[in-house]
Motif scaffolding. Structure first.
Motif, PDB file in Angstrom:
ATOM      1  N   VAL A  73     -13.801  17.358 -19.213  1.00 29.30           N
ATOM      2  CA  VAL A  73     -14.633  16.153 -19.330  1.00 29.30           C
ATOM      3  C   VAL A  73     -14.393  15.486 -20.680  1.00 29.30           C
ATOM      4  N   ASP A  74     -14.424  16.295 -21.737  1.00 30.86           N
ATOM      5  CA  ASP A  74     -14.239  15.748 -23.086  1.00 30.86           C
ATOM      6  C   ASP A  74     -12.865  15.123 -23.276  1.00 30.86           C
ATOM      7  N   ILE A  75     -11.860  15.678 -22.616  1.00 31.83           N
ATOM      8  CA  ILE A  75     -10.492  15.208 -22.814  1.00 31.83           C
ATOM      9  C   ILE A  75     -10.328  13.760 -22.359  1.00 31.83           C
TER      10      ILE A  75
ATOM     11  N   ARG B 196     -15.344  17.301 -29.557  1.00 28.00           N
ATOM     12  CA  ARG B 196     -16.664  16.683 -29.710  1.00 28.00           C
ATOM     13  C   ARG B 196     -16.870  16.137 -31.111  1.00 28.00           C
ATOM     14  N   HIS B 197     -16.283  16.782 -32.079  1.00 29.91           N
ATOM     15  CA  HIS B 197     -16.416  16.346 -33.470  1.00 29.91           C
ATOM     16  C   HIS B 197     -15.645  15.049 -33.715  1.00 29.91           C
TER      17      HIS B 197
ATOM     18  N   PRO C 242     -15.257   9.310 -30.672  1.00 25.78           N
ATOM     19  CA  PRO C 242     -15.715   8.044 -31.292  1.00 25.78           C
ATOM     20  C   PRO C 242     -17.225   7.944 -31.268  1.00 25.78           C
ATOM     21  N   SER C 243     -17.806   7.328 -32.274  1.00 25.48           N
ATOM     22  CA  SER C 243     -19.245   7.209 -32.353  1.00 25.48           C
ATOM     23  C   SER C 243     -19.792   6.444 -31.146  1.00 25.48           C
ATOM     24  N   GLY C 244     -20.979   6.854 -30.728  1.00 29.49           N
ATOM     25  CA  GLY C 244     -21.606   6.213 -29.585  1.00 29.49           C
ATOM     26  C   GLY C 244     -21.326   6.917 -28.279  1.00 29.49           C
ATOM     27  N   GLN C 245     -20.423   7.920 -28.275  1.00 30.47           N
ATOM     28  CA  GLN C 245     -20.126   8.689 -27.063  1.00 30.47           C
ATOM     29  C   GLN C 245     -20.653  10.097 -27.233  1.00 30.47           C
ATOM     30  N   THR C 246     -21.315  10.616 -26.201  1.00 30.53           N
ATOM     31  CA  THR C 246     -21.824  11.980 -26.252  1.00 30.53           C
ATOM     32  C   THR C 246     -21.310  12.802 -25.122  1.00 30.53           C
TER      33      THR C 246
END
Length: 87
Positions: free
Chosen positions: A26-28, A79-80, A83-87
């Protein structure tokens, strides 16, 4: 740890790896090309881990611990660096 306990531990560890693998997939999708390339190197290790889960030795246990930590570390790096705004 007796053989039964070690076998159970290996199965639980394999389960943790599978969960980490799914989370990483999912993160990828949110990651950059560098992360995708790293994942292409790491994902085939899952097949080795599935075979390893059937072995009940101290070496296989240490190897499984290392694999879980490698997958965790990779997931955390994704996760680190998201980009900002994505969780």
């Amino acid at each position: 740890m007796n053989e039964r306990q070690m076998r159970d531990w290996m199965k639980e560890s394999l389960g943790r790896l599978k969960t980490l693998r799914d989370e990483i997939r999912v993160d990828i999708h949110l990651a950059g090309m560098e992360a995708r390339d790293k994942w292409k190197e790491l994902e085939p290790v899952m097949r080795d881990a599935e075979k390893l889960a059937d072995e009940v030795t101290e070496v296989s246990q240490r190897t499984m611990e290392d694999l879980v930590e490698r997958f965790r570390g990779f997931r955390e790096s994704l996760r680190h660096h998201r980009p900002s705004g994505q969780t």
